[in-house]
Design a protein around this motif. Structure first.
Motif, PDB file in Angstrom:
ATOM      1  N   LEU A  42       0.816  -1.476  -0.117  1.00 12.30           N
ATOM      2  CA  LEU A  42      -0.019  -0.282  -0.185  1.00 12.30           C
ATOM      3  C   LEU A  42       0.918   1.283   0.054  1.00 12.30           C
ATOM      4  CD1 LEU A  42      -3.018   1.341  -0.135  1.00 12.30           C
ATOM      5  CD2 LEU A  42      -2.294   1.527   2.660  1.00 12.30           C
ATOM      6  N   VAL A  43       0.418   1.750  -0.699  1.00 13.58           N
ATOM      7  CA  VAL A  43       1.368   3.640  -0.413  1.00 13.58           C
ATOM      8  C   VAL A  43       0.072   4.485  -0.757  1.00 13.58           C
ATOM      9  CG1 VAL A  43       2.535   4.456  -2.373  1.00 13.58           C
ATOM     10  CG2 VAL A  43       3.259   2.576  -2.408  1.00 13.58           C
ATOM     11  N   VAL A  44       0.553   5.008   0.645  1.00  6.56           N
ATOM     12  CA  VAL A  44      -0.898   6.475   0.669  1.00  6.56           C
ATOM     13  C   VAL A  44       0.692   7.943  -0.011  1.00  6.56           C
ATOM     14  CG1 VAL A  44      -1.585   7.732   3.059  1.00  6.56           C
ATOM     15  CG2 VAL A  44      -0.765   5.425   2.899  1.00  6.56           C
ATOM     16  N   THR A  45      -0.241   8.260  -0.605  1.00  2.00           N
ATOM     17  CA  THR A  45       0.448   9.697  -1.145  1.00  2.00           C
ATOM     18  C   THR A  45      -0.788  10.513  -0.471  1.00  2.00           C
ATOM     19  OG1 THR A  45      -1.084   9.500  -3.242  1.00  2.00           O
ATOM     20  CG2 THR A  45       1.405   8.686  -2.599  1.00  2.00           C
ATOM     21  N   PHE A  46       0.115  12.337  -0.642  1.00  2.00           N
ATOM     22  CA  PHE A  46      -1.297  12.849   0.161  1.00  2.00           C
ATOM     23  C   PHE A  46      -0.886  13.923  -1.455  1.00  2.00           C
ATOM     24  CE2 PHE A  46       0.516  11.324   3.461  1.00  2.00           C
ATOM     25  CZ  PHE A  46      -1.036  11.091   4.219  1.00  2.00           C
ATOM     26  N   ASP A  47      -1.866  14.746  -1.660  1.00  2.00           N
ATOM     27  CA  ASP A  47      -2.507  15.919  -2.346  1.00  2.00           C
ATOM     28  C   ASP A  47      -2.758  17.501  -2.250  1.00  2.00           C
ATOM     29  OD1 ASP A  47      -2.139  16.612  -5.132  1.00  2.00           O
ATOM     30  OD2 ASP A  47      -2.891  15.461  -6.007  1.00  2.00           O
ATOM     31  N   ASN A  48      -2.751  18.281  -2.908  1.00  2.00           N
ATOM     32  CA  ASN A  48      -3.469  19.075  -2.919  1.00  2.00           C
ATOM     33  C   ASN A  48      -4.307  19.720  -3.963  1.00  2.00           C
ATOM     34  OD1 ASN A  48      -4.764  22.349  -2.699  1.00  2.00           O
ATOM     35  ND2 ASN A  48      -2.619  23.125  -2.695  1.00  2.00           N
ATOM     36  N   LEU A  49      -5.468  18.626  -4.082  1.00  2.00           N
ATOM     37  CA  LEU A  49      -6.210  18.819  -5.329  1.00  2.00           C
ATOM     38  C   LEU A  49      -6.804  20.282  -6.571  1.00  2.00           C
ATOM     39  CD1 LEU A  49      -8.954  16.868  -3.667  1.00  2.00           C
ATOM     40  CD2 LEU A  49      -7.182  16.358  -5.181  1.00  2.00           C
ATOM     41  N   ASP A  50      -6.335  21.870  -5.282  1.00  2.00           N
ATOM     42  CA  ASP A  50      -6.255  23.358  -5.713  1.00  2.00           C
ATOM     43  C   ASP A  50      -5.135  23.236  -6.522  1.00  2.00           C
ATOM     44  OD1 ASP A  50      -9.300  22.892  -5.073  1.00  2.00           O
ATOM     45  OD2 ASP A  50      -8.044  24.454  -3.177  1.00  2.00           O
ATOM     46  N   ASP A  51      -4.352  22.351  -5.938  1.00  2.00           N
ATOM     47  CA  ASP A  51      -3.255  22.976  -7.011  1.00  2.00           C
ATOM     48  C   ASP A  51      -2.613  22.697  -8.377  1.00  2.00           C
ATOM     49  OD1 ASP A  51      -0.313  24.643  -6.484  1.00  2.00           O
ATOM     50  OD2 ASP A  51       0.510  22.647  -5.895  1.00  2.00           O
ATOM     51  N   ALA A  52      -4.093  21.395  -8.814  1.00  2.00           N
ATOM     52  CA  ALA A  52      -4.119  21.183  -9.801  1.00  2.00           C
ATOM     53  C   ALA A  52      -4.483  21.484 -11.290  1.00  2.00           C
ATOM     54  CB  ALA A  52      -4.191  19.264  -9.527  1.00  2.00           C
ATOM     55  N   ARG A  53      -3.928  20.770 -11.722  1.00  2.00           N
ATOM     56  CA  ARG A  53      -4.727  22.030 -13.307  1.00  2.00           C
ATOM     57  C   ARG A  53      -5.330  21.044 -14.231  1.00  2.00           C
ATOM     58  NH1 ARG A  53       0.238  23.931 -12.697  1.00  2.00           N
ATOM     59  NH2 ARG A  53       1.024  26.547 -12.554  1.00  2.00           N
ATOM     60  N   ALA A 117       2.572  17.653   1.124  1.00  2.00           N
ATOM     61  CA  ALA A 117       1.963  16.107   1.990  1.00  2.00           C
ATOM     62  C   ALA A 117       3.640  15.467   1.816  1.00  2.00           C
ATOM     63  CB  ALA A 117       2.241  15.989   0.581  1.00  2.00           C
ATOM     64  N   GLY A 118       4.664  16.366   1.875  1.00  2.00           N
ATOM     65  CA  GLY A 118       6.034  15.741   2.883  1.00  2.00           C
ATOM     66  C   GLY A 118       6.027  15.560   4.446  1.00  2.00           C
ATOM     67  N   TYR A 119       5.224  16.479   4.718  1.00  2.00           N
ATOM     68  CA  TYR A 119       5.147  16.665   6.101  1.00  2.00           C
ATOM     69  C   TYR A 119       3.768  15.859   6.454  1.00  2.00           C
ATOM     70  CZ  TYR A 119       2.881  18.306  10.672  1.00  2.00           C
ATOM     71  OH  TYR A 119       1.554  18.137  11.294  1.00  2.00           O
ATOM     72  N   ALA A 120       3.091  15.171   5.760  1.00  2.00           N
ATOM     73  CA  ALA A 120       1.546  14.440   6.231  1.00  2.00           C
ATOM     74  C   ALA A 120       1.925  12.888   5.926  1.00  2.00           C
ATOM     75  CB  ALA A 120       0.653  14.941   5.577  1.00  2.00           C
ATOM     76  N   ALA A 121       3.487  13.040   5.164  1.00  2.00           N
ATOM     77  CA  ALA A 121       3.529  11.626   4.666  1.00  2.00           C
ATOM     78  C   ALA A 121       4.466  11.119   6.166  1.00  2.00           C
ATOM     79  CB  ALA A 121       4.416  11.648   3.969  1.00  2.00           C
ATOM     80  N   CYS A 122       5.005  11.748   6.780  1.00  2.00           N
ATOM     81  CA  CYS A 122       5.852  12.137   7.936  1.00  2.00           C
ATOM     82  C   CYS A 122       5.220  11.891   9.353  1.00  2.00           C
ATOM     83  CB  CYS A 122       7.033  12.450   8.188  1.00  2.00           C
ATOM     84  SG  CYS A 122       8.432  13.156   6.930  1.00  2.00           S
ATOM     85  N   ALA A 123       4.091  12.611   9.176  1.00  2.00           N
ATOM     86  CA  ALA A 123       3.096  12.967  10.297  1.00  2.00           C
ATOM     87  C   ALA A 123       2.623  11.811  10.718  1.00  2.00           C
ATOM     88  CB  ALA A 123       2.681  13.808  10.453  1.00  2.00           C
ATOM     89  N   PHE A 124       1.592  11.051   9.027  1.00  2.00           N
ATOM     90  CA  PHE A 124       0.851   9.771   9.697  1.00  2.00           C
ATOM     91  C   PHE A 124       1.761   8.593   9.336  1.00  2.00           C
ATOM     92  CE2 PHE A 124      -1.915  13.988   8.279  1.00  2.00           C
ATOM     93  CZ  PHE A 124      -2.535  13.845   9.743  1.00  2.00           C
ATOM     94  N   SER A 125       2.743   8.937   9.319  1.00  2.00           N
ATOM     95  CA  SER A 125       3.651   7.119   9.165  1.00  2.00           C
ATOM     96  C   SER A 125       3.549   6.108  10.598  1.00  2.00           C
ATOM     97  CB  SER A 125       4.782   7.468   8.569  1.00  2.00           C
ATOM     98  OG  SER A 125       5.624   8.303   9.866  1.00  2.00           O
ATOM     99  N   SER A 126       2.781   7.348  11.444  1.00  2.00           N
ATOM    100  CA  SER A 126       2.731   6.587  13.372  1.00  2.00           C
ATOM    101  C   SER A 126       1.556   5.570  13.153  1.00  2.00           C
ATOM    102  CB  SER A 126       2.635   8.073  14.145  1.00  2.00           C
ATOM    103  OG  SER A 126       2.206   8.700  13.345  1.00  2.00           O
TER     104      SER A 126
END
Length: 310
Positions: A42-53, A117-126
Motif C-alpha cells: 500500500l502506498v499512501v500519498t497526499f495531494d493539494n487538489l486545488d493546486d492541480a491543473r 504532503a511530505g509533512y503529512a507523509a512523515c506525520a501520519f506514518s506513525s
C-alpha cells in the motif's frame, strides 16, 4: 481556487472509481480519501487538489495512476487548499484505519509526499509502525513556537494546530522502518526542517540546487519513478540514489539554478569555468544566457579566446 462545480465533478468521478475498485470518502469540507485496491503493498500519498491543473473528471490524487500501474494498492488523501491536513476528520480517519486493521492487511505500507504532503507523509506514518517514508522537502512542523524565528513561508497555515496527534513530524517517524528525506541543503528553511529529523532510521538525501519543488526537477530528469520504485522495493542504497541524481548535471533547469548560485557568489572564475563547460557539453544547441555570462566573466577576468562552438 477550484470552483464548487469542479469539486462536485471531481468527487463524482472519484466516487465512481472508489465504488468499483475500493472506496471514496468525503472526510470533511476540505479533505477526501480515495482507496484503489491492488496488491499487498500500500502506498499512501497526499495531494493539494486545488493546486492541480487537470480537468476535474481526469484528476486523480497524486501518483494513484502510477502506483496502481505497479500493481500496488493506493490510498490518496486530497486536500482542497493548503491545509497541511491538520483537520480533526483526517486525524480520526487515520485512527480508524489503524484501529480497524486496515493497514495490517498489507505486507508493506509506504507513505509518500512532497512539501506539505511530505509533512503529512512523515506525520501520519506513525499510524503504521514499520512503514517506509519517502518525503521530498517536508516540513517538520509549522508550529510558530518552533519555527517562528526562521520559517517565513506558508503564512496561510500558521493558524493551524500542529500539536497533539500526528503533529510534530520528527517524533511521528520514530517508529518508521526507514525515512528517506530528500531536501536541498541550499534552501535554508528546508535544510533546517530536515535537520530536525534525527535517528538511525533517517536517510537524508541532499539534492543540491534542485530547490524546494524538486519533484518537478526529478521528473524532468526521468529519475523520480525509478527512485520511488527502488525505495518501495527496498533494494536501493543511498549511493545508488545519488547515482540517479547525477542526471541533474545535464538538466537545463538545474544548470540555470547552479549558475544563479555562482553569480550570487560573485566568483567570476567559477562562473567562467561552469559556463564554458555547459556551452561545450550543450553543442550544437546554443545557450545564449550561458554565453552572455561566459563573455562577461571572461572580460572581468581579463581572459581572451572564443567560447566553445564559436
Amino acid at each position: 481556487m477550484t470552483s464548487p462545480q469542479a469539486k462536485d465533478a471531481w468527487a463524482s468521478a472519484m466516487n465512481n472509481i472508489g465504488a468499483d475498485q475500493g472506496f471514496f470518502r468525503q472526510l470533511d469540507a476540505e479533505h477526501k480519501a480515495l482507496f484503489v485496491e491492488g496488491g499487498d503493498i500500500l502506498v499512501v500519498t497526499f495531494d493539494n487538489l486545488d493546486d492541480a491543473r487537470q480537468h476535474p473528471e481526469d484528476r486523480m490524487p497524486w501518483g494513484v495512476k502510477f502506483i496502481t500501474a505497479q500493481g500496488w494498492s493506493a490510498l490518496g488523501i486530497g486536500a482542497h487548499g493548503w491545509t497541511w491536513y491538520r483537520a480533526q476528520a483526517v486525524l480520526d480517519f487515520f485512527d480508524e484505519l489503524r484501529d480497524s486493521g486496515f493497514f495490517a492487511k498489507f505486507r508493506k505500507v509506504v507513505f509518500y509526499g512532497t512539501s506539505m504532503a511530505g509533512y503529512a507523509a512523515c506525520a501520519f506514518s506513525s499510524a503504521v509502525p514499520g512503514s517506509i517514508v519517502i518525503a521530498l522537502s517536508p516540513q517538520a512542523t509549522l508550529d510558530r513556537d518552533i519555527t517562528g524565528g526562521w520559517e517565513p513561508r506558508f503564512r496561510g497555515a500558521w493558524r493551524r494546530d500542529f500539536s497533539g496527534r500526528y503533529g510534530y513530524a520528527p517524533d511521528q517517524v520514530a517508529c518508521a522502518k526507514a525515512v528517506w528525506l530528500f531536501h536541498d541543503p541550499f534552501e535554508r528553511e528546508d535544510a533546517v526542517h530536515a535537520a530536525l529529523f534525527r535517528g538511525p532510521n533517517i536517510h537524508p538525501i541532499r539534492c543540491r540546487h534542485l530547490g524546494h519543488n524538486m519533484a518537478t526537477m526529478l521528473t524532468k530528469m526521468s529519475v523520480l519513478k525509478p527512485i520511488v520504485c527502488g525505495l518501495v522495493a527496498e533494494d536501493l542504497t543511498e549511493a545508488q540514489v545519488y547515482h540517479y541524481l547525477r542526471a541533474r548535471r545535464r538538466l537545463p533547469l538545474y544548470q540555470k539554478a547552479l549558475l544563479t548560485r555562482l553569480l550570487q557568489s560573485r566568483r567570476q572564475g567559477l562562473v567562467y569555468g561552469y559556463t564554458q563547460a555547459v556551452l561545450r557539453d550543450s553543442l550544437p544547441v546554443k545557450r545564449p544566457v550561458f554565453l552572455n555570462h561566459f563573455l562577461a566573466a571572461a572580460k572581468a577576468l581579463g581572459r581572451t579566446g572564443h567560447p566553445p562552438g564559436l
